[in-house]
Design an enzyme around this catalytic site. Sequence first.
Site, PDB file in Angstrom:
ATOM      1  N   ARG A 116      49.630 -67.481-138.097  1.00  0.00           N
ATOM      2  CA  ARG A 116      49.056 -66.941-139.065  1.00  0.00           C
ATOM      3  C   ARG A 116      49.210 -67.936-140.242  1.00  0.00           C
ATOM      4  O   ARG A 116      49.895 -68.875-140.248  1.00  0.00           O
ATOM      5  CB  ARG A 116      49.911 -65.687-139.511  1.00  0.00           C
ATOM      6  CG  ARG A 116      49.373 -64.510-138.532  1.00  0.00           C
ATOM      7  CD  ARG A 116      50.051 -63.141-138.898  1.00  0.00           C
ATOM      8  NE  ARG A 116      51.436 -63.491-138.625  1.00  0.00           N
ATOM      9  CZ  ARG A 116      52.511 -62.460-138.719  1.00  0.00           C
ATOM     10  NH1 ARG A 116      51.776 -61.277-139.355  1.00  0.00           N
ATOM     11  NH2 ARG A 116      53.599 -62.530-138.535  1.00  0.00           N
ATOM     12  N   LYS A 169      55.512 -65.551-142.903  1.00  0.00           N
ATOM     13  CA  LYS A 169      56.933 -65.002-142.546  1.00  0.00           C
ATOM     14  C   LYS A 169      57.875 -65.811-143.374  1.00  0.00           C
ATOM     15  O   LYS A 169      57.497 -66.856-144.188  1.00  0.00           O
ATOM     16  CB  LYS A 169      57.159 -65.812-141.125  1.00  0.00           C
ATOM     17  CG  LYS A 169      56.423 -64.691-140.097  1.00  0.00           C
ATOM     18  CD  LYS A 169      56.749 -63.298-140.365  1.00  0.00           C
ATOM     19  CE  LYS A 169      58.222 -63.164-139.561  1.00  0.00           C
ATOM     20  NZ  LYS A 169      58.305 -61.434-139.896  1.00  0.00           N
ATOM     21  N   TYR A 215      56.407 -61.994-146.795  1.00  0.00           N
ATOM     22  CA  TYR A 215      57.420 -61.359-145.939  1.00  0.00           C
ATOM     23  C   TYR A 215      59.029 -62.043-145.949  1.00  0.00           C
ATOM     24  O   TYR A 215      58.907 -63.016-145.510  1.00  0.00           O
ATOM     25  CB  TYR A 215      57.095 -61.002-144.465  1.00  0.00           C
ATOM     26  CG  TYR A 215      55.785 -60.016-144.241  1.00  0.00           C
ATOM     27  CD1 TYR A 215      55.757 -58.916-144.916  1.00  0.00           C
ATOM     28  CD2 TYR A 215      54.574 -60.636-143.705  1.00  0.00           C
ATOM     29  CE1 TYR A 215      54.683 -57.901-144.577  1.00  0.00           C
ATOM     30  CE2 TYR A 215      53.392 -60.039-143.408  1.00  0.00           C
ATOM     31  CZ  TYR A 215      53.450 -58.481-143.921  1.00  0.00           C
ATOM     32  OH  TYR A 215      52.521 -57.701-143.813  1.00  0.00           O
ATOM     33  N   HIS A 245      62.047 -59.435-145.495  1.00  0.00           N
ATOM     34  CA  HIS A 245      62.942 -58.546-144.601  1.00  0.00           C
ATOM     35  C   HIS A 245      64.533 -59.167-144.953  1.00  0.00           C
ATOM     36  O   HIS A 245      65.246 -59.441-143.995  1.00  0.00           O
ATOM     37  CB  HIS A 245      62.612 -58.683-143.233  1.00  0.00           C
ATOM     38  CG  HIS A 245      61.079 -58.525-142.782  1.00  0.00           C
ATOM     39  ND1 HIS A 245      60.733 -57.110-143.007  1.00  0.00           N
ATOM     40  CD2 HIS A 245      60.121 -59.121-142.422  1.00  0.00           C
ATOM     41  CE1 HIS A 245      59.529 -56.969-142.745  1.00  0.00           C
ATOM     42  NE2 HIS A 245      59.086 -58.192-142.456  1.00  0.00           N
ATOM     43  N   GLU A 251      56.681 -56.589-148.008  1.00  0.00           N
ATOM     44  CA  GLU A 251      57.194 -55.536-147.419  1.00  0.00           C
ATOM     45  C   GLU A 251      57.885 -54.380-148.586  1.00  0.00           C
ATOM     46  O   GLU A 251      57.773 -53.268-148.090  1.00  0.00           O
ATOM     47  CB  GLU A 251      58.115 -55.625-146.362  1.00  0.00           C
ATOM     48  CG  GLU A 251      59.618 -56.146-146.752  1.00  0.00           C
ATOM     49  CD  GLU A 251      59.694 -57.629-146.882  1.00  0.00           C
ATOM     50  OE1 GLU A 251      60.659 -57.907-146.916  1.00  0.00           O
ATOM     51  OE2 GLU A 251      58.849 -58.229-146.631  1.00  0.00           O
ATOM     52  N   VAL A 263      53.211 -45.529-139.650  1.00  0.00           N
ATOM     53  CA  VAL A 263      51.871 -46.388-139.505  1.00  0.00           C
ATOM     54  C   VAL A 263      52.238 -46.943-137.972  1.00  0.00           C
ATOM     55  O   VAL A 263      51.517 -46.866-137.239  1.00  0.00           O
ATOM     56  CB  VAL A 263      51.865 -47.414-140.464  1.00  0.00           C
ATOM     57  CG1 VAL A 263      50.659 -48.294-140.057  1.00  0.00           C
ATOM     58  CG2 VAL A 263      51.416 -46.763-141.737  1.00  0.00           C
ATOM     59  N   ASP A 295      59.995 -37.411-135.004  1.00  0.00           N
ATOM     60  CA  ASP A 295      60.052 -37.931-136.331  1.00  0.00           C
ATOM     61  C   ASP A 295      61.002 -36.668-137.112  1.00  0.00           C
ATOM     62  O   ASP A 295      61.161 -35.692-136.407  1.00  0.00           O
ATOM     63  CB  ASP A 295      58.753 -37.699-136.949  1.00  0.00           C
ATOM     64  CG  ASP A 295      58.583 -38.634-138.402  1.00  0.00           C
ATOM     65  OD1 ASP A 295      58.199 -39.647-138.218  1.00  0.00           O
ATOM     66  OD2 ASP A 295      58.895 -38.145-139.440  1.00  0.00           O
ATOM     67  N   SER A 332      62.845 -34.595-134.435  1.00  0.00           N
ATOM     68  CA  SER A 332      64.001 -35.348-133.887  1.00  0.00           C
ATOM     69  C   SER A 332      65.172 -34.853-134.244  1.00  0.00           C
ATOM     70  O   SER A 332      65.399 -34.587-135.384  1.00  0.00           O
ATOM     71  CB  SER A 332      63.759 -36.620-134.220  1.00  0.00           C
ATOM     72  OG  SER A 332      64.595 -37.458-133.268  1.00  0.00           O
ATOM     73  N   VAL A 336      60.785 -46.811-136.664  1.00  0.00           N
ATOM     74  CA  VAL A 336      61.302 -46.488-137.953  1.00  0.00           C
ATOM     75  C   VAL A 336      61.472 -47.457-138.963  1.00  0.00           C
ATOM     76  O   VAL A 336      61.659 -48.768-138.424  1.00  0.00           O
ATOM     77  CB  VAL A 336      62.672 -45.832-137.470  1.00  0.00           C
ATOM     78  CG1 VAL A 336      62.623 -44.487-136.703  1.00  0.00           C
ATOM     79  CG2 VAL A 336      63.602 -46.778-136.844  1.00  0.00           C
ATOM     80  N   LEU A 337      61.219 -47.041-140.278  1.00  0.00           N
ATOM     81  CA  LEU A 337      61.524 -48.242-141.276  1.00  0.00           C
ATOM     82  C   LEU A 337      61.563 -47.364-142.535  1.00  0.00           C
ATOM     83  O   LEU A 337      61.318 -46.055-142.881  1.00  0.00           O
ATOM     84  CB  LEU A 337      59.862 -48.699-141.535  1.00  0.00           C
ATOM     85  CG  LEU A 337      59.835 -49.692-142.832  1.00  0.00           C
ATOM     86  CD1 LEU A 337      60.620 -50.908-142.468  1.00  0.00           C
ATOM     87  CD2 LEU A 337      58.231 -49.757-143.165  1.00  0.00           C
ATOM     88  N   ALA A 346      60.806 -52.561-135.077  1.00  0.00           N
ATOM     89  CA  ALA A 346      61.564 -52.597-136.458  1.00  0.00           C
ATOM     90  C   ALA A 346      62.575 -53.833-136.503  1.00  0.00           C
ATOM     91  O   ALA A 346      63.249 -54.092-137.253  1.00  0.00           O
ATOM     92  CB  ALA A 346      62.491 -51.346-136.631  1.00  0.00           C
ATOM     93  N   ILE A 347      62.389 -54.632-135.536  1.00  0.00           N
ATOM     94  CA  ILE A 347      63.180 -55.753-135.288  1.00  0.00           C
ATOM     95  C   ILE A 347      63.247 -56.729-136.465  1.00  0.00           C
ATOM     96  O   ILE A 347      64.368 -57.317-136.863  1.00  0.00           O
ATOM     97  CB  ILE A 347      62.968 -56.645-133.830  1.00  0.00           C
ATOM     98  CG1 ILE A 347      64.291 -57.646-133.752  1.00  0.00           C
ATOM     99  CG2 ILE A 347      61.817 -57.364-133.938  1.00  0.00           C
ATOM    100  CD1 ILE A 347      65.560 -56.899-133.402  1.00  0.00           C
ATOM    101  N   ASP A 348      62.322 -56.902-137.203  1.00  0.00           N
ATOM    102  CA  ASP A 348      62.098 -57.748-138.278  1.00  0.00           C
ATOM    103  C   ASP A 348      63.130 -57.126-139.437  1.00  0.00           C
ATOM    104  O   ASP A 348      63.662 -57.853-140.351  1.00  0.00           O
ATOM    105  CB  ASP A 348      60.750 -57.766-139.005  1.00  0.00           C
ATOM    106  CG  ASP A 348      59.953 -58.676-138.303  1.00  0.00           C
ATOM    107  OD1 ASP A 348      60.230 -59.880-137.937  1.00  0.00           O
ATOM    108  OD2 ASP A 348      58.728 -58.377-137.963  1.00  0.00           O
ATOM    109  N   ASN A 352      57.781 -61.245-134.543  1.00  0.00           N
ATOM    110  CA  ASN A 352      56.563 -61.551-135.236  1.00  0.00           C
ATOM    111  C   ASN A 352      55.537 -61.252-134.539  1.00  0.00           C
ATOM    112  O   ASN A 352      54.653 -62.028-134.124  1.00  0.00           O
ATOM    113  CB  ASN A 352      56.365 -62.817-135.752  1.00  0.00           C
ATOM    114  CG  ASN A 352      56.529 -63.977-134.804  1.00  0.00           C
ATOM    115  OD1 ASN A 352      57.155 -63.680-133.598  1.00  0.00           O
ATOM    116  ND2 ASN A 352      55.863 -65.003-134.682  1.00  0.00           N
TER     117      ASN A 352
END
Length: 363
Positions: free
Chosen positions: A15, A74, A93, A95, A117, A176, A196, A218, A237-238, A266-268, A298
């Site tokens: 990107r 990134k 971004y 993180h 973010e 999202v 959720d 949940s 999840v975020l 959610a690994i970022d 990514n």
Amino acid sequence: MRISTVNEIKTKEARVGLTPAGAAALVQDGHTVYVEHNAGVGAGFSDAQYEEAGAKLVGQAEAWANADLLVKVKEPIASEYQYLREDLALFTYLHLAADRPLTEALLDTKTLSIAYETVQNHTGLPLLTPMSEIAGRLAAHAAATYSTAPEGGPGRLLGGSPGVAPSRVVVIGGGVVGTQAALLALGMQAEVTILDTSPTRIRELDSLFGGRARVVMSDPVTLADELAAADVVVGAVLVPGKAAPKVVRADQLLLLPENALLIDVAIDQGGAFETSHATSYTEPIYEIDGIRHYCVANMPGGVPHTSTRALTNATFPYLRQLANKGTDQATIDDPALNLGINTRAGAITHPGVAEAFPDLPRV
């Protein structure tokens, strides 16, 4: 103002933070734009297009050195820390809650960092949303691909076949990412459950899916039951700016069927599964206790033509504010941009990042 964009050098990342159309608009506004050679090639933009837009083509070091404002996709990696400096504003971004070395580098150099973010307005997270949408859809693609036998999976078609049951996909988190993953998995005729913890969001999802997906509140017992029946689990999840909560513990891998697939979107932000660690498109999968993990950090970088356009559609209006008003005035005038500031003058400014690193300087 002098504005630069550079090649993304993370593995399999193609990107670019600024398109030729964006460069042309900034030049028309009176700014000088520097673009590192070949920065846009992977996303479908040639050096000639940037030159036609009025940008100056330069090398990596020059692009960084010339910039008052550097726009990326990134976060900088270790080899780029040398370019950080006190009079630089970085818009990308970040993180940071999952990246102590970068946080320390930004603090040590007193770089102003504005994270896509954590830019937040009344609609939510406008600069994270387009990549979350794409990552969610790619999660469903990954589920289908890595369920096949040639990719080390159990050899199941995600949607089954007439007379053959479909795969069970459990999506943890109905934001999202989770919504888009569920939509695409349903489109492939998988059996989908969304977990959720928000009653309001559960009602919204129930209305959205109209019974096509199971939407469930949940709790620990429900989560355990769903894991035990899942062929694919998507971690979606975020918490804005914070490290992602660990929603599946290491010991819970024993609940999953053999050769199940965990996809951690959610690994970022550090990952939603306790056993997650970042991978790349070069080696996307690893296995722990017979459970395969897909943790590409990514994911939208795998579709750079689509994701560059989706991202810059969202980021460019904010970039233009930063350029035309200057970073100080733009962040004063726009509360959304102000929330994007993560570090300034050697201190952490975002509460989520400060919570992750309580021993580092903060405002």
